[in-house]
Design a protein around this motif. Sequence first.
Motif, PDB file in Angstrom:
ATOM      1  N   ILE A  37       1.009  -0.923   0.042  1.00  7.21           N
ATOM      2  CA  ILE A  37      -0.049  -0.007  -0.095  1.00  7.21           C
ATOM      3  C   ILE A  37       0.778   0.877  -0.160  1.00  7.21           C
ATOM      4  O   ILE A  37       0.856   2.330  -0.829  1.00  7.21           O
ATOM      5  CB  ILE A  37      -1.119   0.227   0.885  1.00  7.21           C
ATOM      6  CG1 ILE A  37      -2.284  -0.893   1.597  1.00  7.21           C
ATOM      7  CG2 ILE A  37      -2.139   1.639   1.564  1.00  7.21           C
ATOM      8  CD1 ILE A  37      -3.332  -1.217   2.225  1.00  7.21           C
ATOM      9  N   ASP A  38       1.601   0.920   0.904  1.00  6.18           N
ATOM     10  CA  ASP A  38       2.748   2.169   0.967  1.00  6.18           C
ATOM     11  C   ASP A  38       3.802   2.776  -0.512  1.00  6.18           C
ATOM     12  O   ASP A  38       3.547   3.420  -0.718  1.00  6.18           O
ATOM     13  CB  ASP A  38       4.150   2.146   1.464  1.00  6.18           C
ATOM     14  CG  ASP A  38       3.527   2.157   3.145  1.00  6.18           C
ATOM     15  OD1 ASP A  38       1.589   2.383   3.477  1.00  6.18           O
ATOM     16  OD2 ASP A  38       3.916   2.139   3.907  1.00  6.18           O
ATOM     17  N   THR A  87      -8.516   4.290  -7.343  1.00  4.47           N
ATOM     18  CA  THR A  87      -7.168   3.816  -6.441  1.00  4.47           C
ATOM     19  C   THR A  87      -6.192   3.901  -5.119  1.00  4.47           C
ATOM     20  O   THR A  87      -6.443   3.782  -4.550  1.00  4.47           O
ATOM     21  CB  THR A  87      -5.361   3.369  -7.787  1.00  4.47           C
ATOM     22  OG1 THR A  87      -6.352   2.688  -8.820  1.00  4.47           O
ATOM     23  CG2 THR A  87      -4.846   2.998  -7.513  1.00  4.47           C
ATOM     24  N   ASP A  88      -6.320   5.450  -4.857  1.00 10.04           N
ATOM     25  CA  ASP A  88      -5.788   6.713  -4.047  1.00 10.04           C
ATOM     26  C   ASP A  88      -6.539   6.203  -3.028  1.00 10.04           C
ATOM     27  O   ASP A  88      -6.148   6.429  -1.738  1.00 10.04           O
ATOM     28  CB  ASP A  88      -5.734   7.947  -4.606  1.00 10.04           C
ATOM     29  CG  ASP A  88      -4.276   8.547  -3.295  1.00 10.04           C
ATOM     30  OD1 ASP A  88      -3.366   8.187  -2.843  1.00 10.04           O
ATOM     31  OD2 ASP A  88      -5.070   9.390  -2.828  1.00 10.04           O
ATOM     32  N   GLU A  89      -7.977   6.767  -3.132  1.00 11.09           N
ATOM     33  CA  GLU A  89      -8.902   6.567  -2.257  1.00 11.09           C
ATOM     34  C   GLU A  89      -8.947   5.157  -1.638  1.00 11.09           C
ATOM     35  O   GLU A  89      -8.637   4.899  -0.864  1.00 11.09           O
ATOM     36  CB  GLU A  89     -10.416   7.103  -2.952  1.00 11.09           C
ATOM     37  CG  GLU A  89      -9.871   8.328  -3.027  1.00 11.09           C
ATOM     38  CD  GLU A  89     -11.568   8.352  -3.879  1.00 11.09           C
ATOM     39  OE1 GLU A  89     -12.004   7.950  -4.490  1.00 11.09           O
ATOM     40  OE2 GLU A  89     -11.559  10.437  -4.373  1.00 11.09           O
ATOM     41  N   ARG A  90      -9.104   4.068  -2.653  1.00 11.80           N
ATOM     42  CA  ARG A  90      -8.903   2.661  -2.667  1.00 11.80           C
ATOM     43  C   ARG A  90      -7.619   2.502  -1.815  1.00 11.80           C
ATOM     44  O   ARG A  90      -7.827   1.368   0.029  1.00 11.80           O
ATOM     45  CB  ARG A  90      -9.259   2.359  -3.250  1.00 11.80           C
ATOM     46  CG  ARG A  90      -9.484   0.498  -2.801  1.00 11.80           C
ATOM     47  CD  ARG A  90     -11.219  -0.006  -3.113  1.00 11.80           C
ATOM     48  NE  ARG A  90     -11.385  -0.872  -1.895  1.00 11.80           N
ATOM     49  CZ  ARG A  90     -11.626  -1.116  -1.000  1.00 11.80           C
ATOM     50  NH1 ARG A  90     -12.183  -0.172  -0.523  1.00 11.80           N
ATOM     51  NH2 ARG A  90     -12.095  -2.499  -0.612  1.00 11.80           N
ATOM     52  N   LEU A  91      -6.791   2.686  -2.076  1.00  9.46           N
ATOM     53  CA  LEU A  91      -5.517   2.214  -1.135  1.00  9.46           C
ATOM     54  C   LEU A  91      -5.548   2.606   0.551  1.00  9.46           C
ATOM     55  O   LEU A  91      -5.440   2.805   1.427  1.00  9.46           O
ATOM     56  CB  LEU A  91      -4.064   3.265  -1.391  1.00  9.46           C
ATOM     57  CG  LEU A  91      -3.665   1.659  -2.723  1.00  9.46           C
ATOM     58  CD1 LEU A  91      -2.778   2.656  -3.535  1.00  9.46           C
ATOM     59  CD2 LEU A  91      -3.773   0.041  -2.100  1.00  9.46           C
ATOM     60  N   THR A  92      -6.001   4.720   0.547  1.00 10.38           N
ATOM     61  CA  THR A  92      -6.036   4.879   2.314  1.00 10.38           C
ATOM     62  C   THR A  92      -7.544   3.985   2.969  1.00 10.38           C
ATOM     63  O   THR A  92      -7.134   4.097   4.196  1.00 10.38           O
ATOM     64  CB  THR A  92      -6.303   6.057   1.702  1.00 10.38           C
ATOM     65  OG1 THR A  92      -6.080   7.153   0.875  1.00 10.38           O
ATOM     66  CG2 THR A  92      -6.537   7.172   3.061  1.00 10.38           C
ATOM     67  N   THR A  93      -8.132   3.693   1.748  1.00 11.49           N
ATOM     68  CA  THR A  93      -9.413   2.349   2.668  1.00 11.49           C
ATOM     69  C   THR A  93      -8.869   1.948   3.162  1.00 11.49           C
ATOM     70  O   THR A  93      -8.992   0.842   4.296  1.00 11.49           O
ATOM     71  CB  THR A  93     -10.772   2.618   1.878  1.00 11.49           C
ATOM     72  OG1 THR A  93     -11.108   3.934   1.604  1.00 11.49           O
ATOM     73  CG2 THR A  93     -10.916   1.667   3.130  1.00 11.49           C
ATOM     74  N   LEU A  94      -8.098   0.771   2.934  1.00 12.85           N
ATOM     75  CA  LEU A  94      -7.555  -0.631   2.855  1.00 12.85           C
ATOM     76  C   LEU A  94      -6.581  -0.456   4.129  1.00 12.85           C
ATOM     77  O   LEU A  94      -6.103  -1.368   4.363  1.00 12.85           O
ATOM     78  CB  LEU A  94      -6.797  -0.732   1.797  1.00 12.85           C
ATOM     79  CG  LEU A  94      -7.358  -1.339   0.325  1.00 12.85           C
ATOM     80  CD1 LEU A  94      -7.378  -1.362  -0.182  1.00 12.85           C
ATOM     81  CD2 LEU A  94      -8.488  -3.056   1.070  1.00 12.85           C
TER      82      LEU A  94
END
Length: 567
Positions: free
Chosen positions: A247-248, A544-551
């Motif tokens: 994720i990072d 993708t950025d929003e999804r990664l932040t949620t994950l």
Amino acid sequence: MSLKSILDPAQQDIVREERRILNDLRASLIRFGASDENMAPLERSIEQLDELFLLVVVGEFNAGKSAFINALVGERRMEEGVTPTTAHVTPVRYEDINIVDTPGTNAVIREHEEITSQYVPRADLVLFVTSADRPFTETERAFLQQIRDWGKKVVVAINKIDILAGEKDLGEVRAYVADNARRLLGVTPEIFPVSAKAAFRAKNGEPQLWASSGFEALERYIRTSLDSVARTKLKLLNPLGVGAQLIDRYSIATRERLGALKEDFALLEDVEGQLKVFEADMGREFEGKMAAVDNVLLEMERRGHDFFDDTMRIGRVMDLLNRSRMQEGFERQVVADAPQQIDTRVNELIDWIVDQDFRQWQRVTRHLSQRRHEFKDRIVGQGQGRPGSVDDEEARPFHEERRRMVETVGRAAQNVVDTYDRRREASQLADGARNAVATAAAATGGAIGLGTLITFAATTMAADVTGILLASFIAALGFFIIPARRNKAKAAMREKIADVRARLSTALRVQFQEEIGRSTERMQESIAPYSRFVRSEGDKLRETDERLTTLRSDLERIRQRVDALAA
């Protein structure tokens, strides 16, 4: 035996939630276009949620990893030697733990290092073996950096302590390893100085060597610190570390790409802004140029007024009786060169539109050319990432596609400029204007001159006015009748000219507005592929950025649940 069989319901629930999060992460990375090399550790982490605790032994090929494992299990399971002997991953069972020996991490045999690098993300615990005679070499530092990136818990074993001269040397080596490990990992790991050779001999007939082997402390750590609960927590934390690392890594890559796209969005907004200004300016200037066409007709109307005032009076009675003379005079004095002036003004309007169209294409081409130059001067994919970002090879397709789009669109725009035939463009526009005027005037034949409408209307006017003049003479010769007929003739002429102005203005306005719209549409179509790519990539990357932040939040929530498991 599977992991599920030894977990309680709460732990099984955590596993299910971890699997959901990691699968969601997998879907997001696939959409991003992550490389197989980076996807593989995630796939393995998902798989290992069903496996028992896994301890992976790593280190350089001559650090004594195989001897270390043989000493741990008390029998010779692994081949030992001074040259690389382990060419593949080998599992060994010890106290409900799967221990894996790996090939050496140094670059003597590159394939061996690749095997080990691919297997480490699967580990629940990494036991890093370094040799007392060559502690913490450069290749070991580099490999430990990779282990840290995957968020692994690391235990260090300093092997071959039997070759050291005494406690002083051992203390120095231990301090050196601890200092370097702390700088690389951010924490000081558990460190166990051991002699695998002495431990193996102690378990196989020479018990007097057991105390000096250092294995007592290591095995106690495995028995107590790595009890069933501790192993379970490590097991559950391991996939979270892999997921967090990915994720990072891909959050950085996503934001880097979004940053790169800002330049593309700025270019598109600039071009689209120019097109709007172009349309507005063209519309405003068009009104001024249409006024020049109107002025020709207004001047014709003024001459008509003068003609009536001079002609329709008692002193010109004989002229009024001569129909052909009156009509010829009207056409000569009133119509005059109005048709030719109309043609001239419209041709000037056509030249102006064609010239502005060409200039706008040049401006668009110049913008795209500058963008292409920026790409040309940049090594695509290199120097754009930061530590922890995806590597250049993975970023290259994205940047290559951006550059290809700009070059393709730029070439298309440049081709328009290079092949722009002003004479042909003007001829097509003139034909369109003539046809529009002809249609508006309900005239026969398409390719009439723009002055034909004026000539046709003027001929009708001359006939009508002549009739009015003759009617005024026949009806009466009084002083009151002729002025009235004169006013009627003026009104009829104004009505005719107003009709001509309206039809001519409407026809030309519609035609030229369509031409301006067509020009803008052609430019928009030329940059459409580039625009679609930029907007599509932008939407995908923001999602993708929003999804990664949620994950990331989901992973942290699960990590807290794992940390809260009862000891």
